[in-house]
Design a protein around this motif. Structure first.
Motif, PDB file in Angstrom:
ATOM      1  N   LEU A 124       0.832  -1.189   0.000  1.00 15.88           N
ATOM      2  CA  LEU A 124       0.000   0.000   0.000  1.00 15.88           C
ATOM      3  C   LEU A 124       0.872   1.245   0.000  1.00 15.88           C
ATOM      4  O   LEU A 124       1.977   1.256   0.558  1.00 15.88           O
ATOM      5  CB  LEU A 124      -0.916   0.010   1.227  1.00 15.88           C
ATOM      6  CG  LEU A 124      -1.965  -1.100   1.327  1.00 15.88           C
ATOM      7  CD1 LEU A 124      -2.708  -0.970   2.647  1.00 15.88           C
ATOM      8  CD2 LEU A 124      -2.918  -1.068   0.169  1.00 15.88           C
ATOM      9  N   GLU A 184      -2.702   5.324   1.514  1.00 16.45           N
ATOM     10  CA  GLU A 184      -3.583   4.174   1.668  1.00 16.45           C
ATOM     11  C   GLU A 184      -3.327   3.464   2.980  1.00 16.45           C
ATOM     12  O   GLU A 184      -4.258   3.025   3.660  1.00 16.45           O
ATOM     13  CB  GLU A 184      -3.382   3.202   0.505  1.00 16.45           C
ATOM     14  CG  GLU A 184      -3.895   3.702  -0.829  1.00 16.45           C
ATOM     15  CD  GLU A 184      -3.643   2.686  -1.919  1.00 16.45           C
ATOM     16  OE1 GLU A 184      -4.610   2.107  -2.431  1.00 16.45           O
ATOM     17  OE2 GLU A 184      -2.463   2.463  -2.238  1.00 16.45           O
ATOM     18  N   ASN A 185      -2.045   3.346   3.375  1.00 19.17           N
ATOM     19  CA  ASN A 185      -1.700   2.674   4.619  1.00 19.17           C
ATOM     20  C   ASN A 185      -2.260   3.431   5.812  1.00 19.17           C
ATOM     21  O   ASN A 185      -2.803   2.839   6.748  1.00 19.17           O
ATOM     22  CB  ASN A 185      -0.184   2.546   4.736  1.00 19.17           C
ATOM     23  CG  ASN A 185       0.233   1.747   5.948  1.00 19.17           C
ATOM     24  OD1 ASN A 185      -0.020   0.551   6.030  1.00 19.17           O
ATOM     25  ND2 ASN A 185       0.865   2.405   6.896  1.00 19.17           N
ATOM     26  N   LEU A 207      -5.934   2.790   5.996  1.00 16.61           N
ATOM     27  CA  LEU A 207      -6.219   1.455   6.517  1.00 16.61           C
ATOM     28  C   LEU A 207      -6.062   1.418   8.029  1.00 16.61           C
ATOM     29  O   LEU A 207      -6.899   0.844   8.742  1.00 16.61           O
ATOM     30  CB  LEU A 207      -5.295   0.431   5.855  1.00 16.61           C
ATOM     31  CG  LEU A 207      -5.393  -1.000   6.367  1.00 16.61           C
ATOM     32  CD1 LEU A 207      -6.788  -1.567   6.128  1.00 16.61           C
ATOM     33  CD2 LEU A 207      -4.343  -1.893   5.708  1.00 16.61           C
ATOM     34  N   ARG A 267      -0.691  -7.290   7.512  1.00 17.66           N
ATOM     35  CA  ARG A 267      -1.286  -6.234   6.704  1.00 17.66           C
ATOM     36  C   ARG A 267      -1.574  -6.685   5.271  1.00 17.66           C
ATOM     37  O   ARG A 267      -2.549  -6.237   4.667  1.00 17.66           O
ATOM     38  CB  ARG A 267      -0.367  -5.004   6.682  1.00 17.66           C
ATOM     39  CG  ARG A 267      -0.355  -4.255   8.009  1.00 17.66           C
ATOM     40  CD  ARG A 267      -1.767  -3.784   8.379  1.00 17.66           C
ATOM     41  NE  ARG A 267      -1.786  -3.036   9.620  1.00 17.66           N
ATOM     42  CZ  ARG A 267      -1.954  -3.549  10.801  1.00 17.66           C
ATOM     43  NH1 ARG A 267      -2.132  -4.857  10.911  1.00 17.66           N
ATOM     44  NH2 ARG A 267      -1.981  -2.813  11.879  1.00 17.66           N
ATOM     45  N   ALA A 318      -5.327  -6.229   4.218  1.00 13.12           N
ATOM     46  CA  ALA A 318      -5.638  -5.212   3.213  1.00 13.12           C
ATOM     47  C   ALA A 318      -6.335  -5.838   2.016  1.00 13.12           C
ATOM     48  O   ALA A 318      -7.260  -5.250   1.434  1.00 13.12           O
ATOM     49  CB  ALA A 318      -4.355  -4.512   2.773  1.00 13.12           C
ATOM     50  N   SER A 328     -10.081  -4.776   0.905  1.00 14.91           N
ATOM     51  CA  SER A 328     -10.241  -4.250  -0.462  1.00 14.91           C
ATOM     52  C   SER A 328     -11.273  -5.049  -1.237  1.00 14.91           C
ATOM     53  O   SER A 328     -12.024  -4.493  -2.044  1.00 14.91           O
ATOM     54  CB  SER A 328      -8.891  -4.282  -1.191  1.00 14.91           C
ATOM     55  OG  SER A 328      -7.966  -3.424  -0.573  1.00 14.91           O
ATOM     56  N   HIS A 363     -10.620   4.337   1.849  1.00 13.25           N
ATOM     57  CA  HIS A 363     -10.865   3.794   3.186  1.00 13.25           C
ATOM     58  C   HIS A 363     -11.729   4.741   4.019  1.00 13.25           C
ATOM     59  O   HIS A 363     -12.559   4.291   4.819  1.00 13.25           O
ATOM     60  CB  HIS A 363      -9.541   3.529   3.908  1.00 13.25           C
ATOM     61  CG  HIS A 363      -8.777   2.370   3.353  1.00 13.25           C
ATOM     62  ND1 HIS A 363      -7.759   2.512   2.438  1.00 13.25           N
ATOM     63  CD2 HIS A 363      -8.900   1.034   3.570  1.00 13.25           C
ATOM     64  CE1 HIS A 363      -7.279   1.332   2.122  1.00 13.25           C
ATOM     65  NE2 HIS A 363      -7.947   0.413   2.785  1.00 13.25           N
TER      66      HIS A 363
END
Length: 626
Positions: A5, A9-10, A13, A33, A37, A41, A52
């Protein structure tokens, strides 16, 4: 393998995971992760969301969405006697040894952690019933099946399985342990009472204790290294000495050989080493080490410190609330008096410790009335004909800052071993000093060899860790694919059943239309021919395949269609039957006839019309009326 990611994005999340933990109490922060993830997704793609933060908004406004998300994250892939070779080794080698080492008057305690829909727990019941006999198994064996997925647990508690789910079992075992119930099979009720299902989070909740066998297969591989270590600490605490730990084929204890020895590496079966005191479980949840949760982490860390201080105290502690219910039982008091975490919350008067080895209730009343600590030294507890245990007991009232009574704390300090240990330690010290001198020279020789081997060991450990991580990731992906395949098979079966139903309906309708002697023509909303029955073929000489999907008013056959326009329009507009209309026509053999046509709306709607065409006989009432 999923791509890493990006930074944004991380962060999204991690914020989503904190929200799920705070809103619903599901702590996924210890999960790997990559797989986590990927599963989240997948669900976001199903609902058409790419961000997210937007998906968090969806969760805040839809409680039902949490259920769909959890069902996506928690991959429930299981079956009866999954990995047959491993179960055969368990039945052949482990179970007989386990039964032999547990005294006949003691209970054999088994825990299936991450049991999903219960197949694994019932497989254990079958294995032990085969080894002990059903009657003896019902007396001696207790199996706990736990999971965080409430829907899977409801299925497990029902004990109902399809014939396909029971295919791994032989016909003999299926007939012995299951009975038909509708189109499914029900696990036998007498043995079912020895299997207890409940919700339990292995990353947060206190473990079930005094276990002889703990099975947790293909569950650890979903967690990161830190979470795996904390879970193994709980498992080590839960197992008795020489108790067995049964893991999945993608899971190994590479760095925990001090606490667990290998029983069979190929089948991933390990044994808790004797002589090592188990680490207390950590009741606090796993934490997410990111900036947004620093304040929460501080509170959690303080609470964890308080709980661990009580849990690891070297003497037994019982805390009782002002209403007489037990609030705290630390590790020492549980092991000394055979109590369990389930006794927390029960009235003290229901526990044996309230009156043995001394009458606690009167001491508690005295302490709370006089507002002082009551101490009783040298309390004897009889353990057998020639064995006693002695305690110094103190009862201390607890009061809040405003002076209100909130409860009492009772301390049991074991003084039995003080003198005995002193003399034994002296003898042991002399023996150890002699052994130390003998070992000193040997250690010096081994140090040189160890230094040479150390670099090789470190390289091998690094390689093993890399291979283990890759193997776990591949196994995780494999289970996700298997779960998706099962979903597709279920959908395919539903579509096949629906297709068969449609075929039967279509065959039935075609048979009905074919059996009608009169001509029946069905038109759609655009007045194209949808159906042309056998009566219409015999009346006008046109086959159904020649006219299907053709405009009705463009067809050239013996019936003038113009006079029907008004009647058809009326039926479509009003949704009511119109006619009959008598039209001079020429049938398929060239004979002049009078055809009466009735127009009816299709199924009471305005999206189609049904034309009923009948030749009027010369002597019929209709013909005479004309």
């Amino acid at each position: 393998m999923s791509e890493p990611l990006g930074e944004a994005e991380n962060a999204g999340l991690e914020d989503l995971l904190i929200f799920i933990r705070d809103a619903r109490g599901f702590d996924f922060t210890g999960y790997k992760r990559s797989s986590l993830a990927r599963r989240i997704s997948k669900r976001m793609h199903e609902v058409g969301i790419t961000d997210h933060a937007d998906y968090q908004d969806r969760l805040e406004t839809s409680a039902e969405e949490f259920r769909f998300l959890f069902n996506t994250i928690l991959i429930n892939v299981t079956s009866f006697v999954r990995d047959v070779d491993a179960w055969q080794f368990l039945q052949r080698e482990v179970v007989p040894e386990l039964i032999a080492q547990v005294p006949a008057d003691e209970e054999i305690r088994i825990w299936s952690a991450g049991c999903s829909s219960g197949e694994e727990a019932y497989s254990l019941a079958i294995v032990f019933a085969e080894a002990l006999g059903i009657d003896e198994c019902m007396k001696r064996v207790k199996i706990y099946g736990t999971d965080v997925d409430e829907e899977a647990l409801r299925e497990a508690r029902s004990g109902l399985y399809t014939a396909r789910a029971l295919e791994p079992l032989s016909t003999e075992l299926r007939d012995r342990y299951f009975e038909p119930s509708g189109n499914k099979f029900l696990f036998r009720s007498d043995l079912r009472r020895r299997v207890i299902f409940g919700r339990h989070d292995i990353t947060r909740d206190a473990p079930i204790s005094r276990l002889d066998l703990l099975i947790c297969r293909n569950t650890l591989m979903y967690f990161n290294v830190e979470a795996q270590q904390q879970i193994l600490d709980r498992f080590h605490f839960a197992l008795r000495e020489n108790g067995f730990l049964f893991l999945g084929k993608a899971e190994m204890l590479l760095s925990d050989s001090e606490r667990f020895e290998v029983a069979n590496m190929r089948q991933r079966i390990f044994r808790r080493r004797a002589g090592l005191a188990p680490l207390p479980h950590q009741p606090a949840p796993l934490r997410l080490d990111i900036g947004a949760g620093q304040e929460v982490q501080g509170v959690v860390r303080k609470r964890q410190l308080n709980e661990l201080a009580l849990e690891t105290a070297p003497f037994g502690i019982v805390a009782i609330e002002y209403d007489g219910r037990v609030a705290v039982l630390n590790s020492q008091i549980r092991s000394q008096f055979g109590l369990t975490p389930h006794d927390v919350g029960r009235p003290l008067s229901e526990l044996e410790i309230s009156y043995r080895p001394l009458e606690l209730r009167s001491l508690i009343e005295q302490a709370t009335t006089e507002h002082r600590t009551i101490r009783v030294a040298g309390v004897e507890r009889r353990l057998g004909p020639d064995e006693s245990q002695y305690f110094d007991v103190s009862v201390q009232p607890l009061r809040s800052s405003d002076g209100a009574d909130i409860g009492v704390v009772v301390n049991f300090v074991d003084t039995t071993m003080t003198t005995r240990l002193s003399s034994e330690l002296k003898v042991k010290r002399e023996e150890l000093e002699t052994a130390y001198e003998e070992l000193q020279s040997t250690n010096e020789e081994l140090e040189t060899t160890n230094e040479e081997l150390q670099s090789s060991i470190e390289e091998l450990e690094t390689t093993n860790e890399e291979l283990q991580s890759t193997n776990e990731e591949l196994e995780t992906t494999n289970e996700e694919l298997q779960s998706g395949n099962e979903e597709l098979e279920t959908m395919n079966e539903e579509m096949r059943i629906r297709s068969n139903e449609l075929d039967e309906t279509r065959t039935f309708l075609e048979g009905v239309l074919s059996s009608i002697a009169a001509g029946v023509v069905v038109l759609d909303g655009e007045l194209r021919v949808r159906s042309w029955n056998r009566g219409a073929e015999e009346l006008w000489g046109l086959r159904a395949d020649e006219v299907r999907q053709q405009g009705f008013f463009t067809l050239d056959f013996g019936l003038p269609t113009g006079p029907l326009r008004e009647s058809i329009a009326t039926a479509l507009t009003t949704g009511k039957r119109d006619g009959p209309v008598d039209i001079p026509a020429i049938n398929r053999i060239g004979r002049s006839i009078t055809c009466t046509v009735t127009c009816s709306p299709l199924d009471g709607t305005r999206d189609g019309v049904v034309l009923l065409m009948e030749e009027v006989q010369p002597n019929s009432p209709a013909a005479q009326g004309n």
